[in-house]
Design an enzyme around this catalytic site. Structure first.
Site, PDB file in Angstrom:
ATOM      1  N   TYR A  49      -2.721 -10.091   4.477  1.00  0.00           N
ATOM      2  CA  TYR A  49      -2.795  -8.709   4.944  1.00  0.00           C
ATOM      3  C   TYR A  49      -4.248  -8.344   5.190  1.00  0.00           C
ATOM      4  O   TYR A  49      -5.052  -8.297   4.253  1.00  0.00           O
ATOM      5  CB  TYR A  49      -2.151  -7.795   3.903  1.00  0.00           C
ATOM      6  CG  TYR A  49      -2.126  -6.319   4.240  1.00  0.00           C
ATOM      7  CD1 TYR A  49      -2.297  -5.847   5.532  1.00  0.00           C
ATOM      8  CD2 TYR A  49      -1.910  -5.378   3.238  1.00  0.00           C
ATOM      9  CE1 TYR A  49      -2.256  -4.496   5.823  1.00  0.00           C
ATOM     10  CE2 TYR A  49      -1.861  -4.026   3.514  1.00  0.00           C
ATOM     11  CZ  TYR A  49      -2.039  -3.592   4.816  1.00  0.00           C
ATOM     12  OH  TYR A  49      -1.998  -2.249   5.094  1.00  0.00           O
ATOM     13  N   ARG A 103      -9.355  -0.215   4.699  1.00  0.00           N
ATOM     14  CA  ARG A 103      -9.046   0.165   3.313  1.00  0.00           C
ATOM     15  C   ARG A 103      -9.785  -0.712   2.310  1.00  0.00           C
ATOM     16  O   ARG A 103     -10.075  -0.263   1.191  1.00  0.00           O
ATOM     17  CB  ARG A 103      -7.541   0.069   3.050  1.00  0.00           C
ATOM     18  CG  ARG A 103      -6.716   1.079   3.816  1.00  0.00           C
ATOM     19  CD  ARG A 103      -5.273   1.127   3.321  1.00  0.00           C
ATOM     20  NE  ARG A 103      -5.156   1.928   2.124  1.00  0.00           N
ATOM     21  CZ  ARG A 103      -4.470   3.077   2.039  1.00  0.00           C
ATOM     22  NH1 ARG A 103      -3.841   3.566   3.101  1.00  0.00           N
ATOM     23  NH2 ARG A 103      -4.400   3.740   0.913  1.00  0.00           N
ATOM     24  N   ILE A 114       5.183  -4.810  10.055  1.00  0.00           N
ATOM     25  CA  ILE A 114       5.401  -4.318   8.698  1.00  0.00           C
ATOM     26  C   ILE A 114       5.003  -2.852   8.751  1.00  0.00           C
ATOM     27  O   ILE A 114       3.836  -2.515   8.922  1.00  0.00           O
ATOM     28  CB  ILE A 114       4.603  -5.116   7.664  1.00  0.00           C
ATOM     29  CG1 ILE A 114       5.130  -6.556   7.629  1.00  0.00           C
ATOM     30  CG2 ILE A 114       4.704  -4.470   6.278  1.00  0.00           C
ATOM     31  CD1 ILE A 114       4.383  -7.485   6.687  1.00  0.00           C
ATOM     32  N   THR A 132       0.828  -1.205   0.000  1.00  0.00           N
ATOM     33  CA  THR A 132       0.000   0.000   0.000  1.00  0.00           C
ATOM     34  C   THR A 132       0.862   1.255   0.000  1.00  0.00           C
ATOM     35  O   THR A 132       0.631   2.186  -0.782  1.00  0.00           O
ATOM     36  CB  THR A 132      -0.911   0.012   1.242  1.00  0.00           C
ATOM     37  OG1 THR A 132      -1.679  -1.181   1.276  1.00  0.00           O
ATOM     38  CG2 THR A 132      -1.840   1.210   1.220  1.00  0.00           C
ATOM     39  N   THR A 133       1.873   1.270   0.883  1.00  0.00           N
ATOM     40  CA  THR A 133       2.745   2.437   0.982  1.00  0.00           C
ATOM     41  C   THR A 133       3.550   2.641  -0.287  1.00  0.00           C
ATOM     42  O   THR A 133       3.955   3.759  -0.601  1.00  0.00           O
ATOM     43  CB  THR A 133       3.688   2.283   2.199  1.00  0.00           C
ATOM     44  OG1 THR A 133       2.913   1.923   3.339  1.00  0.00           O
ATOM     45  CG2 THR A 133       4.450   3.561   2.488  1.00  0.00           C
ATOM     46  N   TYR A 187     -13.148  -3.853  -2.888  1.00  0.00           N
ATOM     47  CA  TYR A 187     -14.261  -3.441  -3.732  1.00  0.00           C
ATOM     48  C   TYR A 187     -15.280  -4.557  -3.948  1.00  0.00           C
ATOM     49  O   TYR A 187     -16.410  -4.468  -3.496  1.00  0.00           O
ATOM     50  CB  TYR A 187     -13.805  -2.882  -5.088  1.00  0.00           C
ATOM     51  CG  TYR A 187     -14.967  -2.316  -5.884  1.00  0.00           C
ATOM     52  CD1 TYR A 187     -15.587  -1.146  -5.473  1.00  0.00           C
ATOM     53  CD2 TYR A 187     -15.465  -2.963  -7.007  1.00  0.00           C
ATOM     54  CE1 TYR A 187     -16.686  -0.635  -6.158  1.00  0.00           C
ATOM     55  CE2 TYR A 187     -16.557  -2.460  -7.702  1.00  0.00           C
ATOM     56  CZ  TYR A 187     -17.166  -1.301  -7.284  1.00  0.00           C
ATOM     57  OH  TYR A 187     -18.247  -0.807  -7.959  1.00  0.00           O
ATOM     58  N   LYS A 191      -0.284  -9.986   8.390  1.00  0.00           N
ATOM     59  CA  LYS A 191      -0.069  -8.587   8.745  1.00  0.00           C
ATOM     60  C   LYS A 191      -1.430  -8.081   9.197  1.00  0.00           C
ATOM     61  O   LYS A 191      -2.341  -7.906   8.382  1.00  0.00           O
ATOM     62  CB  LYS A 191       0.447  -7.778   7.547  1.00  0.00           C
ATOM     63  CG  LYS A 191       0.589  -6.291   7.846  1.00  0.00           C
ATOM     64  CD  LYS A 191       0.937  -5.486   6.600  1.00  0.00           C
ATOM     65  CE  LYS A 191       1.000  -3.989   6.926  1.00  0.00           C
ATOM     66  NZ  LYS A 191       1.262  -3.174   5.715  1.00  0.00           N
TER      67      LYS A 191
END
Length: 297
Positions: free
Chosen positions: A137, A142, A207, A48-49, A111, A165
């Site tokens: 994850y 999100r 993480i 994501t980052t 989504y 994570k």
């Protein structure tokens, strides 16, 4: 116990970009070297980052290849390969395997979401596609899709699904997952404000977004805990809470890229739809970083 990919603080590394939005590989190399010199325990590329959601297929695969080559076995490289399309996630996992990644990070489908049964089938299909160890994850804020502890217990039966994570923010849920899965599923914090609490439940580390600007300190939070210096670890976690809050004062990775720019790295801006912070927010981030000694000028 299954394979452990890393222990400690792995950096969810930002992807530096030029003004036109193209990837600045030379600066990515500089960031990787700086991270390793400052004792980061793993490089997580294209998460994501790292803005993987706006990368083309070629960019995503090339970023993984570049990171693997640059790291050159100094620390593990974990490739973000998640998607809401199982077939695409399988393809990207195979690309990461071919590039030499040490492990995979797979986010829950976003989504279109999935039922818990769908999550088991999605992640099992991905885990069957290569022999790489997989970190699941869970970040429902999100994705709108979360993994329940009982679903973790089912997924932990797969030999290639080795860790999670966890970024659901629910410590009780983490404790229940730990009680169901034991050593069959390692736990990494996905939130920088919960590193020590998750370590206290048997977690193996974090993480981290914070590691982008404080790799040594984030590593130390974990290492102090592993060394039995729990108070020192907790004190260090608490000392950096204001910085953590500042780094999440806007949508990640907007603030952390701004922070890297303030530190003299050419991180650039985020790709749309992520946009720059407001001027007051930038000033607040600058002031907080100054207090922590991250800005020397």
């Amino acid at each position: 116990m299954k394979r452990t990919i890393f222990r400690g603080a792995g950096v969810a590394i930002a992807t530096p970009m030029f003004a036109d939005g193209s990837i600045h590989y030379e600066e990515l190399a500089r960031l990787i070297d700086w991270q390793i010199e400052n004792h980061t325990d793993a490089i997580i590329i294209c998460g994501t980052t790292g803005e993987s959601s706006t990368m083309t297929d070629d960019e995503h695969a090339e970023c993984i290849r570049f990171a693997v080559e640059k790291v050159n076995h100094r620390v593990p490289v974990i490739a973000g390969a998640g998607s809401n399309d199982t077939a695409y996630a399988v393809w990207l996992s195979k690309e990461a395997k071919a590039a030499g990644a040490d492990g995979l990070l797979h986010v829950t489908p976003y989504y279109n979401k999935a039922s818990q049964t769908g999550l088991v089938r999605h992640f099992s299909t991905i885990a069957d596609a290569t022999d790489l160890p997989v970190i699941l994850y869970n970040v429902p804020s999100r994705t709108g899709c979360g993994i329940k502890p009982s679903t973790y217990a089912e997924l932990a039966k797969h030999p290639n699904i080795v860790a999670i994570k966890e970024a659901n923010g629910d410590i009780a849920s983490v404790a229940y997952t730990r009680s169901l899965c034991g050593d069959e599923l390692a736990i990494y914090s996905g939130n920088d404000d919960q590193i020590v609490p998750i370590l206290s439940l048997g977690g193996l580390g974090v993480i981290s977004v914070l590691s982008n600007v404080c790799p040594q300190e984030t590593h130390d939070i974990c290492q102090l805990y592993f060394d039995g210096k729990v108070k020192e670890s907790s004190d260090l976690q608490i000392r950096y809470m204001d910085l953590v809050a500042a780094l999440f004062s806007d949508v990640n990775p907007i603030p952390v890229k701004q922070a890297l720019n303030y530190m003299g790295f050419a991180a650039g801006a985020c790709r749309l739809p992520l946009c720059d912070m407001s001027e007051p927010a930038k000033q607040h981030l600058y002031d907080v970083m100054k207090r922590y000694g991250l800005i020397k000028a």
